[in-house]
Design an enzyme around this catalytic site. Structure first.
Site, PDB file in Angstrom:
ATOM      1  N   CYS A 105     -14.084   0.846   6.877  1.00 48.41           N
ATOM      2  CA  CYS A 105     -13.067   0.208   6.030  1.00 48.41           C
ATOM      3  C   CYS A 105     -13.053   0.881   4.666  1.00 48.41           C
ATOM      4  O   CYS A 105     -14.114   1.126   4.075  1.00 48.41           O
ATOM      5  CB  CYS A 105     -13.378  -1.278   5.833  1.00 48.41           C
ATOM      6  SG  CYS A 105     -13.713  -2.192   7.354  1.00 48.41           S
ATOM      7  N   CYS A 106     -11.868   1.184   4.151  1.00 46.30           N
ATOM      8  CA  CYS A 106     -11.804   1.837   2.845  1.00 46.30           C
ATOM      9  C   CYS A 106     -12.167   0.837   1.751  1.00 46.30           C
ATOM     10  O   CYS A 106     -11.906  -0.360   1.870  1.00 46.30           O
ATOM     11  CB  CYS A 106     -10.422   2.432   2.597  1.00 46.30           C
ATOM     12  SG  CYS A 106      -9.150   1.231   2.153  1.00 46.30           S
ATOM     13  N   CYS A 150       0.806  -1.224   0.000  1.00 48.79           N
ATOM     14  CA  CYS A 150       0.000   0.000   0.000  1.00 48.79           C
ATOM     15  C   CYS A 150       0.839   1.274   0.000  1.00 48.79           C
ATOM     16  O   CYS A 150       0.311   2.368  -0.238  1.00 48.79           O
ATOM     17  CB  CYS A 150      -0.949  -0.006   1.187  1.00 48.79           C
ATOM     18  SG  CYS A 150      -2.080  -1.409   1.195  1.00 48.79           S
TER      19      CYS A 150
END
Length: 394
Positions: free
Chosen positions: A212-213, A82
């Site tokens: 939560c993305c 990420c």
């Protein structure tokens, strides 16, 4: 490293859900062209390119940039989970600071699939195996998505340690959506209430779905240059990288039962301290931050890891409104990963783009007035943390 590094051009394209996206090479080329236009620069003046993506075949960077130009320059593909986009930025800055190049492109893109993150290669050791083993040892095995197990477990530990309410995680999601309402590049712009966030389906531990993305697709780019190059070509030098640090895990990450360090708390804290040491700029001097909010639990942890508030005070920080306009620091004016979504390779460079806009004073309704410093925080499990301090140059 003595060369001063300027961010002379930035660009991103609106993030999209996987069902609506263009292919990765189109997204990458579009983001590059936007950054080139922003800089007022021809692609043939770019000397090197660092291109980040996580889910893609080798030399995807070339496939994207060949749509822009075929100039024979080195194109280096980067994959660091990420934090991939910020790792590309880190390498581009190093190339200029060392004098190896004068004008470098950092590009990130991601064409993601629907659903939670998962391992693609199942015929070899899992890169997060050690992380998941520790999580299972501490909190028991689970069928929940792997990232939710890790960040949900870390959030649960924080709430228990400091006797904080899970509602603080919902309040962060509400804040993020309120910021995203003014960001045309964000996927999710509709307002939320604490009640809606708390009532959404439970994912793991204290995390609900709206904490939560979401997986999204997109591209973002930045063009960095030296002072001499900028002067020669009449480029914008209003924003410089004042300091930057990148860290990875310590052996202590995998000892004991601390899940907060397992998701990057110590990496982030160390990188932030290094940036403050390099620049002489403290958290109290920073009015705007784009930090890695893949889950609202990680935003909560990151307030303290970055030194924005003392350890154990993040709940009070949120309840007092110190994380938004009118407070101590505006955190994620873009809406963050929670609202833009998280196309892994693009995320770090989207953060860079937002902060450059903030320091230029061109962020529109999201503008943090009078900002002269801006801090970026991007992590990837596995692991890597990159913290970057930007400075407005008089």
């Amino acid at each position: 490293m003595s060369e001063r590094v300027f961010v002379t051009g930035v660009g991103m394209i609106p993030f999209m859900t996987p069902s609506k996206t263009e292919p990765y090479d189109v997204m990458g080329s579009q983001a590059t062209q936007v950054a080139l236009k922003d800089a007022g620069l021809d692609y043939h003046l770019i000397e090197q390119a660092y291109v980040g993506y996580v889910y893609g075949d080798s030399t995807s960077g070339q496939a994207a940039l060949y749509r822009v130009g075929q100039s024979g320059i080195p194109i280096i593909n980067v994959n660091n989970n990420c934090s991939t986009g910020s790792t590309a930025l880190y390498l581009a800055r190093q190339a200029i600071a060392s004098g190896a190049a004068d004008c470098v492109l950092a590009l990130g893109f991601e064409q993601m699939q629907r659903g939670a993150l998962r391992a693609i290669w199942e015929d070899r050791p899992a890169v997060l195996g050690t992380f998941l083993d520790k999580a299972a040892r501490v909190q028991g095995p689970s069928e929940a998505p792997m990232a939710a197990q890790l960040f949900g477990g870390a959030g649960a530990q924080y709430l228990q340690k400091y006797d904080a309410s899970p509602e603080v995680l919902a309040r962060i999601a509400v804040k993020s959506r309120s910021h995203a309402a003014n960001n045309p590049y964000s996927v999710f712009r509709e307002p939320l209430t604490v009640e809606e966030v708390m009532a959404s389906p439970q994912i793991f531990g204290p995390l609900t779905r709206l904490m939560c993305c979401p997986p999204t697709c997109g591209g973002a780019a930045a063009i960095l240059c030296s002072e001499d190059f900028a002067r020669k070509h009449g480029l914008d030098t209003s924003v410089a990288i004042a300091a930057q640090a990148m860290t990875t895990d310590y052996s202590s990450t995998f000892d004991g039962e601390d899940l907060m360090s397992l998701v990057g708390y110590q990496m982030s804290k160390t990188a932030a301290e290094q940036v403050c040491g390099q620049s002489g700029v403290g958290p109290e001097d920073i009015p705007v931050v784009e930090l890695h909010d893949c889950f609202t639990s990680n935003e909560l942890l990151s307030y303290e890891a970055l030194g924005l508030t003392p350890e154990g005070t993040a709940e009070k920080f949120v309840l007092n409104g110190d994380n938004t306009y009118g407070g101590q620091v505006v955190v994620n004016p873009s809406g963050g990963l929670m609202s833009k979504g998280h196309p892994l390779g693009a995320t770090g460079l989207a953060q860079c783009t937002e902060l450059v806009w903030q320091l230029r004073g061109s962020a529109g309704a999201r503008q943090v007035e009078g900002a002269r410093h801006a801090l970026q925080h991007n992590i990837g499990l596995g692991g890597a943390a990159v913290v970057t301090l930007y400075q407005k140059v008089a």
